[in-house]
Every structure is written in C-alpha cells, then in structure tokens.
Write a protein that holds these residues in place. Structure first.
Motif, short mmCIF file in Angstrom:
data_model
loop_
_atom_site.label_atom_id
_atom_site.label_comp_id
_atom_site.label_asym_id
_atom_site.label_seq_id
_atom_site.Cartn_x
_atom_site.Cartn_y
_atom_site.Cartn_z
N ALA A 238 1.29 1.34 2.41
CA ALA A 238 2.08 0.12 2.59
C ALA A 238 1.51 -1.03 1.76
O ALA A 238 2.00 -2.15 1.84
N SER A 239 0.48 -0.75 0.95
CA SER A 239 -0.20 -1.83 0.24
C SER A 239 0.69 -2.50 -0.80
O SER A 239 0.53 -3.68 -1.08
N LYS A 240 1.61 -1.76 -1.41
CA LYS A 240 2.48 -2.34 -2.43
C LYS A 240 3.78 -2.85 -1.82
O LYS A 240 4.39 -3.78 -2.34
N SER B 87 -7.14 6.24 -15.52
CA SER B 87 -6.62 6.19 -14.15
C SER B 87 -7.32 5.08 -13.39
O SER B 87 -8.35 4.57 -13.83
N SER B 88 -6.75 4.78 -12.23
CA SER B 88 -7.35 3.71 -11.43
C SER B 88 -8.41 4.23 -10.50
O SER B 88 -9.01 3.48 -9.76
N ASP B 89 -8.60 5.56 -10.54
CA ASP B 89 -9.34 6.15 -9.45
C ASP B 89 -10.84 6.04 -9.57
O ASP B 89 -11.55 7.03 -9.55
N LEU C 258 -2.73 -4.76 5.59
CA LEU C 258 -2.36 -3.95 6.77
C LEU C 258 -3.25 -2.73 6.90
O LEU C 258 -3.44 -2.22 7.99
N ARG C 259 -3.73 -2.24 5.76
CA ARG C 259 -4.48 -0.98 5.70
C ARG C 259 -3.71 0.14 6.39
O ARG C 259 -4.18 0.75 7.35
N LEU C 260 -2.52 0.38 5.94
CA LEU C 260 -1.70 1.47 6.47
C LEU C 260 -1.34 2.42 5.33
O LEU C 260 -0.76 2.01 4.32
C1 PLP Z 1 -3.01 3.81 -8.36
C2 PLP Z 1 -3.14 3.20 -7.01
N1 PLP Z 1 -2.93 3.94 -5.91
C3 PLP Z 1 -3.01 3.43 -4.67
C4 PLP Z 1 -3.29 2.10 -4.47
C5 PLP Z 1 -3.31 1.55 -3.07
O1 PLP Z 1 -4.52 1.69 -2.44
P1 PLP Z 1 -4.66 1.34 -0.87
O2 PLP Z 1 -3.53 2.05 -0.19
O3 PLP Z 1 -6.00 1.86 -0.47
O4 PLP Z 1 -4.55 -0.14 -0.73
C6 PLP Z 1 -3.54 1.28 -5.56
C7 PLP Z 1 -3.88 -0.13 -5.34
O5 PLP Z 1 -3.86 -0.98 -6.16
C8 PLP Z 1 -3.46 1.85 -6.86
O6 PLP Z 1 -3.68 1.13 -7.95
#
Ligand code: PLP
Length: 483
Positions: A323-325, A218-220, A331-333
C-alpha cells in the motif's frame, strides 16, 4: 512573524515579508519564510497556520499562491494538513541538512524511499507518494466500522498470515484488477514489500537456496543486504528497454529471481508476454521461485493493463503487493501471495519477526477494499499523478530535448537517459549545487557500467515545482557542458 502559541484552531495572521521586485515567485517567498520560521523555532510544532484564504487576503496575493506554498511544505514534512481544512506545523522537523552540495546526494545510495525533501529548492527524490492525499475520511469510516463490529477474538494473537477478512478482500481485489490467481489460504500480510522480501529470503535460504538473481539496475538494496546476511550469492541480470533480459537468467544458476515485470524499477520497461512465459519456463525447469514485486502497477496512464505474472504460474511465483504507493508508506501494509508449499514457512517467519501486523489496520484495510474505497481513491489519484507526469515530460521536451525519457506510461517516476557526452555523477552534483535533488541510475547498478540516466520522482511535486526543477536542471547541465 507572529508567535503561534496554541494549536486549538487556525491562527489569523502570520508575518511574511514579500518583495515583489525580487524576481522570486511569491509562493517561493512564502514557503521560504515559513520554512525559516519553523527552523529557527518561531513557529513551533503543532502551531496552526492561517487558512489559505485568510493569509492570501492579508498579503494581497491569490489564494492559489498560498495553497502552493503550503502544499510544498507539506510535501517536505514541515507542515501537516489537518481534517477540518487547516494546516499545522509538523510534530517533528525534517532533519537539518543545509548542505545542498554533492555530499548530500552521495549519502542517498539506495532507492529506498527518501522520507522528505530537505535542503533542496526542488527534489525529484524517488519513493514518495503524495501522502497529503491520504483518504482520511474514508479510512476513518472503516476504522469506526471495525471497532464497532469486529469480534473480540480478532484482537487476540493471530497466526502469521494475518486476518481472514483481509485475505479474502485482497484476493477479490487482486484477482479482479491484477489478474492473479490468489486464494485466501495463500496470502500472508506483512509490513510492506521490505518485510516481504526479508521473509522470503529467510525462507528460501533455510530451504537450501544458494543464489538469488536481481534485476540490474534495481532498487533492491534491501534484497542485496538481506541475501548477503542469509548467506546467498547475489547475481545481477541486465535490464534492457523491455525489462530484464531473460536469456541471461539461464546463465545465472539462481534459485530465485526478483522482478518488477509491470514497470521495471527504475527504467520503466514492461516485460513482454514472451519474456514472461520464458521466465516461467525457466522457473519450472529449475524448480526456482519468481518473486514479483508489483509495487506501482495501479498507476497506469496511457497503456493497457498488464496482468501479474502470478496469474500465469501461481505455483512458481510469489506475488508481492504494497500500500506504500497507493495509500501511504507509513501504513506499513503489504501482502504476499505465495505458492502453497511456501505459505506455512513464510507465516512462521512472520511470527518470528514480529508476531503479526496490526489487526486493526488489517481489518480497516479489508473494510476499505470491500466498500470500493480503494478503487475510488485510485480513480481520484490517477489524473493527479498523470498531470504531474505530463508537466515533467513537457518541461523536459522544452528545456532538455536531448534527454530521452523512458518508461513514462506508468508509475510515479520517470527515467531520462543522458546523451553519452554527459557524465551522470557530474550532472547530479551540479544539480545539487543549484538546489535540485535528483538521483542517477548509476548507484542502483549491480555490475557497474551502463548508460547515464536520471530518476525523476514526481509524485509529490506541484506542476510549477516540476517546471522549476527542470529549469534548475537545464542550468546545471549547461554548467557541466551539455546542451
Ligand atoms: C521497487 C520497489 N518495490 C517496493 C517498494 C515499496 O516498499 P515498501 O512496501 O516496503 O514500502 C518500493 C518503494 O519505494 C520500491 O521502489
């Protein structure tokens, strides 16, 4: 290179020496020349570049060649596109990172967005959205509307949930497009998923949670660190081709699980309807919370939509959107739709964290959603990303048929699994030596072993850069000893 001492309008000329016999594509030569001039200070921050048409005419190349060079430098952070159609040197330079060797990559041990591609000819680094496509004009219209019409009391301190206009606009959008069952009273606006997961972990820990389950891989990384800091154990749940393996949840003895059910990060699997129902039954049985990270569901190319899990069990699922993607990570929303019993605690954690997100941004986004601009922006961007994805899959098929792409139907990245005889770390290091930035799946595993795979972020790369990147990768793989 001519000095550009003004930022008051587009320049007319720029010295670029092109070598037509060098065997290096012309757009690459233009890119390299401008990059070098910025690095050594001949083009300073804020300097305007000539319009693409002017530069192309002056050097006897087609305009597309210059456009491609500018776009690549925008993606790398060296240039910015200004409204009015001209391009300037960015205010700050990407950090120097001349070492394109493996050390540069081992430093990137997390899926958190890599701000810029630096030091590589092509960088498939994950986590970038094509911010050069940010809908500036439409956003500006919404900013103007907000500044002209928002009542004064909106500019005072708010409670931790954010502005009511955005709660309503998000519910309308999410219930329509993501199949959630969201009500305005349960929405908490935050600074992206990164803050959302922080607030949730704090609240769950305070309420006595002891263990949180994460997908493996996971990315977490954030969640791992934050859970540790909050005194929670972290347990990885293995991910198969269709997302997390639900039967393993029962053994995990967890109080919450974080999932990316619509497009597992990084493997791209979609959690089946039966698996979703099984997760919900697990949560009900244990009184546990499902944290649904719906980070890139809007980008879907050739599969039917899959609704959010929150719509199946709003009392057990916290929906997390960002909104990051879709617009821009800067924007940090972000937003949470939480079960009613968690909302007050999450809002209190948000107040403690930062007293609330910017009101003007929230009202602007509400207006932007309400006008249908968000839908329009996504409609415009889907074919752009789809073409980039298709270029990636075509190039992989042609040059690296032994790699197995997965999770291709959605999102802004693709994983390709390596044949068993290829060592992931060796491929990543060889790619870096050849000027290609790419991450492997390995660093994102919690329990360790698993098949080798590469993560291709393609969202900011032109189709020709993607083709070039795969050609570099093919060379690197030949060197490592694969096909
Ligand atoms: C799995 C995952 N979730 C969420 C996000 C978005 O994170 P944030 O909204 O803090 O920019 C990302 C960013 O790359 C991600 O890889």
């Amino acid at each position: 290179m001519g000095r550009s001492g003004t930022n008051s309008g587009p320049a007319e000329d720029l010295l670029i020496e092109l070598d037509r016999d060098a065997g290096v594509p012309l757009h690459r030569q233009i890119e390299a020349s401008i990059r070098a001039s910025i690095r050594d200070g001949r083009l300073r921050a804020g300097a305007s570049l000539p319009p693409t048409r002017t530069l192309a005419a002056g050097h006897g190349v087609s305009r597309g060649v210059v456009v491609e060079a500018y776009q690549q430098l925008v993606a790398e952070g060296y240039l910015v596109s200004r409204s009015g159609g001209y391009t300037q040197v960015a205010a700050s330079m990407p950090p120097a990172d001349a070492d394109a060797g493996s050390a540069a990559l081992t430093a990137v041990s997390t899926a958190q967005p890599v701000a810029r591609s630096v030091g590589f000819k092509v960088d498939f680094g994950y986590g970038r959205t094509d911010v050069s496509q940010f809908p500036r004009a439409a956003w500006l219209r919404s900013v103007r509307t907000v500044l002209a019409t928002a009542p004064n009391d909106r500019f005072a301190y708010l409670d931790g949930r954010g502005v009511p206009e955005l709660h309503q606009a998000l519910c309308d959008y999410l219930n329509r497009v993501r199949g959630t069952l969201a009500v305005p009273g349960n929405v908490v606006v935050c600074n992206g998923y990164g803050q959302g997961i922080l607030l949730l972990i704090q609240v769950l820990a305070r309420r006595g949670a002891r263990r949180i389950a994460l997908e493996d891989p996971s990315s977490d990384d954030d969640a791992r660190v934050l859970a540790g800091a909050a005194g929670l154990d972290v347990v990885g749940i293995p991910v198969g081709p269709d997302g997390v393996q639900v039967d393993a949840l029962d053994l995990a003895d967890a109080d919450a699980v974080v999932l990316t059910p619509s497009h597992q990060w990084p493997t791209g699997g979609v959690l089946s309807a039966e698996a979703r129902a099984e997760v919900i039954r697990w949560a009900r049985r244990r009184g546990a919370i499902v944290i649904e990270d719906d980070y890139d569901a809007e980008y879907r190319y050739d599969r039917s939509p899959v609704g959010a899990m929150q719509g199946l069990a709003p009392d057990h699922v916290v929906y997390c959107g960002t909104a990051s993607k879709t617009l821009a990570p800067g924007l940090r929303l972000g937003w949470l739709v939480a079960p009613a019993h968690l909302v007050a605690d999450v809002a209190a954690a948000k107040v403690l964290a930062d007293r609330g997100s910017s009101v003007i941004d929230q009202l602007t986004f509400a207006d932007f959603l309400g006008r249908g601009e968000f839908d329009r922006h996504l409609r415009r961007m889907r074919p752009v990303y789809r073409r980039r994805r298709d270029a990636l899959l075509d190039a992989l098929r042609t040059h690296l048929p032994d790699l197995r792409p997965a999770g291709i139907a959605a999102g802004q990245h693709v994983v390709a699994w390596l044949p068993p005889d290829l060592d992931e770390a060796a491929v990543v290091a060889a790619a870096a030596r050849h000027g290609l930035g790419i991450q492997g799946v390995g660093p994102f595993r919690i329990a360790g072993a698993g098949p080798g795979g590469l993560i291709f972020g393609y969202a900011t790369l032109s189709e020709s850069a993607i083709a070039e990147g795969i050609a570099l990768l093919a060379t690197a793989i030949r060197e490592v000893g694969g096909s």
